[in-house]
Design a protein around this motif. Structure first.
Motif, PDB file in Angstrom:
ATOM      1  N   LEU A   1       0.734  -1.079   0.079  1.00 19.50           N
ATOM      2  CA  LEU A   1       0.100   0.042   0.109  1.00 19.50           C
ATOM      3  C   LEU A   1       0.866   1.153   0.008  1.00 19.50           C
ATOM      4  O   LEU A   1       1.858   1.401   0.850  1.00 19.50           O
TER       5      LEU A   1
ATOM      6  N   SER B   1      -9.084  11.702  -1.861  1.00 18.83           N
ATOM      7  CA  SER B   1     -10.188  11.357  -2.101  1.00 18.83           C
ATOM      8  C   SER B   1     -11.257  12.565  -2.534  1.00 18.83           C
ATOM      9  O   SER B   1     -12.052  12.422  -3.541  1.00 18.83           O
ATOM     10  N   ILE B   2     -11.139  13.498  -1.986  1.00 21.95           N
ATOM     11  CA  ILE B   2     -12.127  14.791  -2.194  1.00 21.95           C
ATOM     12  C   ILE B   2     -11.504  15.191  -3.698  1.00 21.95           C
ATOM     13  O   ILE B   2     -12.330  15.589  -4.515  1.00 21.95           O
TER      14      ILE B   2
ATOM     15  N   PHE C   1     -16.156  11.686   6.232  1.00 20.00           N
ATOM     16  CA  PHE C   1     -15.268  10.568   6.401  1.00 20.00           C
ATOM     17  C   PHE C   1     -15.211  10.054   7.809  1.00 20.00           C
ATOM     18  O   PHE C   1     -14.801  10.740   8.827  1.00 20.00           O
TER      19      PHE C   1
ATOM     20  N   LEU D   1     -10.706   5.965  10.483  1.00 20.00           N
ATOM     21  CA  LEU D   1     -10.249   4.542  10.283  1.00 20.00           C
ATOM     22  C   LEU D   1      -9.586   4.021  11.420  1.00 20.00           C
ATOM     23  O   LEU D   1      -8.782   4.437  12.052  1.00 20.00           O
TER      24      LEU D   1
ATOM     25  N   PHE E   1      -4.120   7.064  -6.945  1.00 21.74           N
ATOM     26  CA  PHE E   1      -4.856   6.844  -6.026  1.00 21.74           C
ATOM     27  C   PHE E   1      -5.516   5.566  -6.712  1.00 21.74           C
ATOM     28  O   PHE E   1      -6.032   4.719  -5.831  1.00 21.74           O
TER      29      PHE E   1
ATOM     30  N   GLN F   1      -0.726  -1.548   7.224  1.00 21.76           N
ATOM     31  CA  GLN F   1      -0.626  -2.677   6.242  1.00 21.76           C
ATOM     32  C   GLN F   1      -0.364  -4.160   6.777  1.00 21.76           C
ATOM     33  O   GLN F   1      -1.125  -4.879   6.360  1.00 21.76           O
TER      34      GLN F   1
ATOM     35  N   HIS G   1      -1.659   5.800   2.217  1.00 21.40           N
ATOM     36  CA  HIS G   1      -2.062   5.037   3.375  1.00 21.40           C
ATOM     37  C   HIS G   1      -2.057   5.760   4.654  1.00 21.40           C
ATOM     38  O   HIS G   1      -1.182   5.624   5.738  1.00 21.40           O
ATOM     39  N   SER G   2      -2.683   7.142   4.725  1.00 23.94           N
ATOM     40  CA  SER G   2      -2.845   7.806   5.666  1.00 23.94           C
ATOM     41  C   SER G   2      -4.163   8.372   5.871  1.00 23.94           C
ATOM     42  O   SER G   2      -4.501   8.981   4.736  1.00 23.94           O
ATOM     43  N   GLN G   3      -4.882   8.271   6.954  1.00 21.98           N
ATOM     44  CA  GLN G   3      -6.153   8.797   6.801  1.00 21.98           C
ATOM     45  C   GLN G   3      -6.463  10.097   6.220  1.00 21.98           C
ATOM     46  O   GLN G   3      -7.231  10.267   5.298  1.00 21.98           O
TER      47      GLN G   3
ATOM     48  N   HIS H   1      -5.451   0.084  10.504  1.00 20.85           N
ATOM     49  CA  HIS H   1      -5.108   0.994   9.229  1.00 20.85           C
ATOM     50  C   HIS H   1      -3.601   0.959   9.212  1.00 20.85           C
ATOM     51  O   HIS H   1      -2.980   1.902   9.574  1.00 20.85           O
TER      52      HIS H   1
ATOM     53  N   GLN I   1     -15.575   4.502   2.116  1.00 17.03           N
ATOM     54  CA  GLN I   1     -16.016   5.904   1.931  1.00 17.03           C
ATOM     55  C   GLN I   1     -14.980   6.651   1.305  1.00 17.03           C
ATOM     56  O   GLN I   1     -15.226   7.753   0.324  1.00 17.03           O
ATOM     57  N   TYR I   2     -13.709   6.463   1.342  1.00 16.61           N
ATOM     58  CA  TYR I   2     -12.719   6.935   1.017  1.00 16.61           C
ATOM     59  C   TYR I   2     -12.082   6.624  -0.658  1.00 16.61           C
ATOM     60  O   TYR I   2     -11.512   7.274  -1.228  1.00 16.61           O
ATOM     61  N   ILE I   3     -12.658   5.307  -0.788  1.00 14.10           N
ATOM     62  CA  ILE I   3     -12.008   4.840  -2.077  1.00 14.10           C
ATOM     63  C   ILE I   3     -12.928   4.944  -3.226  1.00 14.10           C
ATOM     64  O   ILE I   3     -12.726   4.169  -4.322  1.00 14.10           O
ATOM     65  N   LYS I   4     -14.043   5.501  -3.118  1.00 14.50           N
ATOM     66  CA  LYS I   4     -15.020   5.622  -4.125  1.00 14.50           C
ATOM     67  C   LYS I   4     -15.709   7.090  -4.295  1.00 14.50           C
ATOM     68  O   LYS I   4     -15.296   8.038  -3.539  1.00 14.50           O
TER      69      LYS I   4
ATOM     70  N   TYR J   1      -3.868   2.516  -5.577  1.00 12.90           N
ATOM     71  CA  TYR J   1      -3.930   2.296  -3.889  1.00 12.90           C
ATOM     72  C   TYR J   1      -5.505   1.709  -3.929  1.00 12.90           C
ATOM     73  O   TYR J   1      -5.659   0.726  -2.994  1.00 12.90           O
ATOM     74  N   VAL J   2      -6.277   2.096  -4.583  1.00  9.91           N
ATOM     75  CA  VAL J   2      -7.663   1.532  -4.588  1.00  9.91           C
ATOM     76  C   VAL J   2      -7.573  -0.094  -4.818  1.00  9.91           C
ATOM     77  O   VAL J   2      -8.133  -0.903  -4.166  1.00  9.91           O
TER      78      VAL J   2
ATOM     79  N   LEU K   1      -5.165  10.335   2.275  1.00  9.84           N
ATOM     80  CA  LEU K   1      -6.247   9.873   1.580  1.00  9.84           C
ATOM     81  C   LEU K   1      -7.563  10.617   1.555  1.00  9.84           C
ATOM     82  O   LEU K   1      -8.097  10.516   0.471  1.00  9.84           O
ATOM     83  N   ALA K   2      -7.973  11.035   2.516  1.00 14.86           N
ATOM     84  CA  ALA K   2      -9.227  11.678   2.639  1.00 14.86           C
ATOM     85  C   ALA K   2      -9.068  12.872   1.572  1.00 14.86           C
ATOM     86  O   ALA K   2      -9.952  13.161   0.499  1.00 14.86           O
TER      87      ALA K   2
END
Lengths: 93, 93
Positions: free
Chosen positions: A5, A19-20, B2, B5, A81, B12, A10-12, B10, B90-93, A84-85, A15-16
DNA sequence: TAAATTAGTTTATATTATAAACTAATTTAT
DNA sequence: ATAAATTAGTTTATAATATAAACTAATTTA
């Protein structure tokens, strides 16, 4: 079996942010701060990391006499991204 | 927007471990080590954290004169994993 | 004009991850 | 028989990461 990853994603918070940005294509610092519930300091640091990796572009302007920081995802960021997904899906099913 | 997590999942390595354990229900230390490509030290530490949180149970036995560590997910762990999956989506879509 | 607000950055600290070193017993080769 | 290598781990020291607190700098409001 398990693909690695991307540590940058891979950090909240990062990633958020990404994602935005994949959906809106451009967002203000303050907007990201609200949406992610991050502190300004943390957000500032994490945005810089995403920029250093060229996952995002940061434009600094002024709006209504206040500094305004605009963030935009780059093709590199979009690709990262997507990867990652794909990777995290191996872990969650 | 969000959901947070779970920091315990969270990670790996811990996520990979739990991902394996939800399907097999019991696995040896050495099997987990191979599947995750982790070092023994790192795996040992992370298993201990999952155990402290009662996400897994650890049984230490002997097999062919060698110590054998068996890991098994608990109901708490299963629940936590389900929640994590819901949140990360929620983060990956 | 002092206090509060906006929009951030920098820095110090706490948390987390991981590699390296270690323990302890077993097996294999000499 | 005993030295070297292997198995199966744990402990510990260090590196990386996240985050809160302190700071900058300008603006607005009381």
């Amino acid at each position: 079996m398990f693909k690695d990853l991307d540590p940058l994603l891979h950090s909240q918070l990062r990633l958020a942010v990404i994602s935005i940005l994949v959906s809106v294509k451009e967002a203000e610092f303050t907007y990201l701060k609200e949406e992610t519930n991050a502190t300004a300091g943390n957000l500032s640091v994490q945005l810089q990391k995403l920029k250093d990796a060229e996952y995002i572009e940061i434009e600094k302007k002024f709006s209504n006499n206040y500094p305004q920081t605009l963030c935009k995802i780059t093709p590199i960021g979009t690709k990262a991204f997507a990867n990652y997904v794909k990777a995290i899906k191996q872990y969650i099913k």
